[in-house]
Design a protein around this motif. Structure first.
Motif, PDB file in Angstrom:
ATOM      1  N   ALA A  44      37.148 -31.558  88.777  1.00 32.58           N
ATOM      2  CA  ALA A  44      37.099 -32.912  88.227  1.00 32.58           C
ATOM      3  C   ALA A  44      36.808 -33.949  89.309  1.00 32.58           C
ATOM      4  CB  ALA A  44      38.419 -33.235  87.527  1.00 32.58           C
ATOM      5  N   MET A  45      37.407 -33.747  90.512  1.00 33.41           N
ATOM      6  CA  MET A  45      37.155 -34.682  91.607  1.00 33.41           C
ATOM      7  C   MET A  45      35.703 -34.598  92.066  1.00 33.41           C
ATOM      8  SD  MET A  45      38.513 -37.054  93.519  1.00 33.41           S
ATOM      9  CE  MET A  45      40.304 -36.824  93.478  1.00 33.41           C
ATOM     10  N   ALA A  46      35.146 -33.384  92.124  1.00 28.74           N
ATOM     11  CA  ALA A  46      33.759 -33.218  92.571  1.00 28.74           C
ATOM     12  C   ALA A  46      32.774 -33.856  91.597  1.00 28.74           C
ATOM     13  CB  ALA A  46      33.453 -31.733  92.746  1.00 28.74           C
ATOM     14  N   ASN A  47      33.107 -33.871  90.290  1.00 27.34           N
ATOM     15  CA  ASN A  47      32.218 -34.425  89.272  1.00 27.34           C
ATOM     16  C   ASN A  47      32.412 -35.923  89.046  1.00 27.34           C
ATOM     17  OD1 ASN A  47      30.686 -32.142  88.486  1.00 27.34           O
ATOM     18  ND2 ASN A  47      32.388 -31.381  87.231  1.00 27.34           N
ATOM     19  N   ALA A  48      33.437 -36.500  89.665  1.00 24.53           N
ATOM     20  CA  ALA A  48      33.800 -37.897  89.386  1.00 24.53           C
ATOM     21  C   ALA A  48      32.708 -38.872  89.831  1.00 24.53           C
ATOM     22  CB  ALA A  48      35.117 -38.237  90.073  1.00 24.53           C
ATOM     23  N   HIS A  91      30.421 -23.139  89.495  1.00 27.67           N
ATOM     24  CA  HIS A  91      28.988 -23.039  89.729  1.00 27.67           C
ATOM     25  C   HIS A  91      28.381 -24.446  89.713  1.00 27.67           C
ATOM     26  CE1 HIS A  91      24.928 -21.436  89.662  1.00 27.67           C
ATOM     27  NE2 HIS A  91      24.649 -22.351  88.755  1.00 27.67           N
ATOM     28  N   PRO A  92      27.602 -24.813  90.734  1.00 23.99           N
ATOM     29  CA  PRO A  92      27.464 -24.115  92.012  1.00 23.99           C
ATOM     30  C   PRO A  92      28.713 -24.312  92.860  1.00 23.99           C
ATOM     31  CG  PRO A  92      26.288 -26.182  92.069  1.00 23.99           C
ATOM     32  CD  PRO A  92      26.799 -26.040  90.656  1.00 23.99           C
ATOM     33  N   LYS A  93      28.726 -23.800  94.072  1.00 22.23           N
ATOM     34  CA  LYS A  93      29.905 -23.928  94.922  1.00 22.23           C
ATOM     35  C   LYS A  93      30.141 -25.383  95.316  1.00 22.23           C
ATOM     36  CE  LYS A  93      29.789 -19.269  96.843  1.00 22.23           C
ATOM     37  NZ  LYS A  93      29.740 -18.440  98.074  1.00 22.23           N
ATOM     38  N   ILE A  94      31.413 -25.746  95.391  1.00 20.67           N
ATOM     39  CA  ILE A  94      31.799 -27.115  95.740  1.00 20.67           C
ATOM     40  C   ILE A  94      32.113 -27.184  97.226  1.00 20.67           C
ATOM     41  CG2 ILE A  94      33.503 -28.941  95.377  1.00 20.67           C
ATOM     42  CD1 ILE A  94      33.910 -27.858  92.550  1.00 20.67           C
ATOM     43  N   PHE A 120      29.255 -29.723  88.330  1.00 16.74           N
ATOM     44  CA  PHE A 120      29.896 -28.435  88.577  1.00 16.74           C
ATOM     45  C   PHE A 120      30.604 -27.999  87.289  1.00 16.74           C
ATOM     46  CE2 PHE A 120      29.790 -30.715  92.617  1.00 16.74           C
ATOM     47  CZ  PHE A 120      29.191 -29.783  93.456  1.00 16.74           C
ATOM     48  N   TYR A 121      30.649 -26.703  87.068  1.00 18.81           N
ATOM     49  CA  TYR A 121      31.300 -26.189  85.862  1.00 18.81           C
ATOM     50  C   TYR A 121      31.594 -24.708  86.069  1.00 18.81           C
ATOM     51  CZ  TYR A 121      26.516 -24.588  85.071  1.00 18.81           C
ATOM     52  OH  TYR A 121      25.290 -24.001  85.227  1.00 18.81           O
ATOM     53  N   LEU A 122      32.299 -24.108  85.109  1.00 17.76           N
ATOM     54  CA  LEU A 122      32.590 -22.676  85.122  1.00 17.76           C
ATOM     55  C   LEU A 122      31.661 -21.954  84.155  1.00 17.76           C
ATOM     56  CD1 LEU A 122      35.116 -23.587  86.687  1.00 17.76           C
ATOM     57  CD2 LEU A 122      36.442 -21.924  85.352  1.00 17.76           C
ATOM     58  N   GLN A 123      31.160 -20.819  84.566  1.00 16.08           N
ATOM     59  CA  GLN A 123      30.324 -20.011  83.683  1.00 16.08           C
ATOM     60  C   GLN A 123      31.151 -19.053  82.834  1.00 16.08           C
ATOM     61  OE1 GLN A 123      27.704 -18.500  86.869  1.00 16.08           O
ATOM     62  NE2 GLN A 123      26.030 -19.619  85.892  1.00 16.08           N
ATOM     63  N   LYS A 124      32.427 -18.905  83.201  1.00 13.95           N
ATOM     64  CA  LYS A 124      33.322 -18.018  82.468  1.00 13.95           C
ATOM     65  C   LYS A 124      34.686 -18.679  82.386  1.00 13.95           C
ATOM     66  CE  LYS A 124      35.260 -13.326  82.602  1.00 13.95           C
ATOM     67  NZ  LYS A 124      35.314 -12.058  83.394  1.00 13.95           N
ATOM     68  N   ARG A 125      35.316 -18.647  81.231  1.00 16.16           N
ATOM     69  CA  ARG A 125      36.621 -19.299  81.048  1.00 16.16           C
ATOM     70  C   ARG A 125      37.640 -18.739  82.039  1.00 16.16           C
ATOM     71  NH1 ARG A 125      39.631 -22.331  77.557  1.00 16.16           N
ATOM     72  NH2 ARG A 125      41.860 -21.855  77.518  1.00 16.16           N
ATOM     73  N   PHE A 126      38.468 -19.635  82.580  1.00 18.27           N
ATOM     74  CA  PHE A 126      39.523 -19.237  83.502  1.00 18.27           C
ATOM     75  C   PHE A 126      40.744 -20.107  83.254  1.00 18.27           C
ATOM     76  CE2 PHE A 126      41.617 -19.886  87.722  1.00 18.27           C
ATOM     77  CZ  PHE A 126      42.157 -18.618  87.830  1.00 18.27           C
ATOM     78  N   GLY A 127      41.862 -19.489  82.861  1.00 19.63           N
ATOM     79  CA  GLY A 127      43.081 -20.243  82.600  1.00 19.63           C
ATOM     80  C   GLY A 127      42.867 -21.295  81.547  1.00 19.63           C
ATOM     81  N   ASN A 128      43.108 -22.549  81.905  1.00 23.42           N
ATOM     82  CA  ASN A 128      42.954 -23.666  80.970  1.00 23.42           C
ATOM     83  C   ASN A 128      41.596 -24.362  81.090  1.00 23.42           C
ATOM     84  OD1 ASN A 128      45.594 -23.312  79.981  1.00 23.42           O
ATOM     85  ND2 ASN A 128      46.446 -24.535  81.672  1.00 23.42           N
TER      86      ASN A 128
END
Length: 379
Positions: A44-48, A91-94, A120-128
């Protein structure tokens, strides 16, 4: 180590798109839901939408209507653990950095996330954290980005960022810029230095203590003196100076420099501390204290056929200048030019910034004898 004054400044601010306070340390073990908290906050901080580096302070409790309270963290992780947890999922790496700083006798964890190309985002669900969802900080909370926000992210924003302006200069021990004129160097030869005779004294001129303690005489004095003269005469001592002409600070900086003799001649590179010391006629007890508390690192890369020097520093403020604490010492063998090519790494730079400079040498060769040393050291 991060500047404590920066932490103190952050504590006077409220939580926002570029600042988040966390009372507890993140968990790197346990359920996926617990471990995903770190990933989601960094994501969230990287996308802000922000104009500067974002910070997450761990061990700081938010206090509504008052300044936050530093409560400290007891669990310690290193940067590699955080990097693996986050960048194995996103994805991609932060690009981010984590470190633990001592602050008013407590320990605070600091995650610094520079402004960089998004989303940035996840390609596969992880936790919440859902897959293919762009999370970002909006105000002091985490939200899901709207389609128009995602569309505005990316290269166009980075292109509007001011281009950093950094100048590299090379200074001699008196502070002069050595790029502006030829450097005179004298290559001194003594033949086989080890063949120089032992140093002796006339016992009739000794103090009584020396008569009964002949071991107090440095019998290698002439050989030590020859190495000292050879080292000093043939040396070009250089301090690395960097000036930040940008309108913003650079943090977590590293400079790598390569010194290349364009004619392919052998070029020796040392650190200042490795130069031969001025000899003594008698032996001294060595000091247990070093004048260098944090040495710079010199690396010789034989595979590339070039010598490299590496310098690191935590921050370079806008308009500020920083100079290396130790000098590097060049030993050119023939007259000509040496090219210094380098790269500056910093969290605020999307890619390393090239740096370059040229040095010009006039080398004179001279042969000295024992009689010359005696004239120098027995005045």
């Amino acid at each position: 180590m991060m500047d404590q004054e920066l932490i103190r400044t952050l504590l006077y601010r409220a939580e926002s798109v570029d600042l988040d306070f966390k009372r507890e340390q993140y968990k790197l073990s346990g359920s996926d839901a617990e471990k995903s908290e770190l990933v989601k906050d960094v994501l969230a901080m990287a996308n802000a939408w922000r104009e500067s580096t974002g910070y997450i302070l761990l061990g700081v409790a938010e206090s509504k209507g008052d300044l936050p309270t530093v409560v400290g963290i007891a669990d310690f992780h290193d940067d590699a653990h955080f990097q693996q947890m986050v960048n194995s999922k996103v994805h991609p790496k932060i690009e981010f950095a984590y470190q633990v700083c001592k602050f008013d006798d407590l320990f605070v964890g600091v995650i610094a996330v520079p402004k960089q190309k998004r989303p940035f985002y996840l390609q596969k669900r992880f936790g919440n954290i859902d897959a293919d969802v762009v999370y970002l900080r909006r105000g002091s909370s985490t939200a899901v980005a709207k389609p128009d926000e995602i569309a505005r992210m990316g290269a166009s924003e980075i292109e509007r960022r001011p281009v950093p302006k950094v100048e590299l200069s090379l200074r001699n021990p008196t502070g002069e810029d050595v790029r502006s004129r030829e450097q005179a160097v004298k290559v001194v030869g003594f033949g086989n230095i080890d063949a120089l005779p032992d140093y002796t004294v006339d016992r009739s001129t000794q103090f009584p203590m020396d008569i009964y303690n002949p071991g107090s005489i440095n019998r290698s004095f002439w050989r030590d003196a020859a190495r000292f003269v050879k080292d000093r005469a043939g040396a070009c001592m250089i301090s690395i100076q960097v000036h930040n002409n940008s309108s913003f600070a650079l943090t977590h900086c590293k400079i790598e420099l390569a010194f290349d003799d364009e004619r392919g001649e052998q070029l020796e590179l040392r650190e200042e501390r490795d130069m031969a010391a001025k000899p003594k006629h008698g032996f001294n007890i060595p000091s247990i204290y070093s004048k260098h508390q944090q040495p710079d690192v010199l690396v010789s890369d034989a595979k590339l056929g070039r010598l490299k020097s590496r310098f690191t520093f935590e921050k370079l403020l806008a308009g500020d200048t920083i100079t290396s604490s130790d000098a590097v010492v060049l030993y050119p063998q023939e007259s000509g030019e040496v090219t210094v090519n380098g790269r500056l790494y910093a969290h605020e730079l999307e890619e390393p910034m090239p740096l370059s400079a040229k040095l010009s040498f006039v080398v004179v060769h001279q042969t000295l004898r024992l009689e010359d040393l005696k004239r120098m050291f027995e005045k």
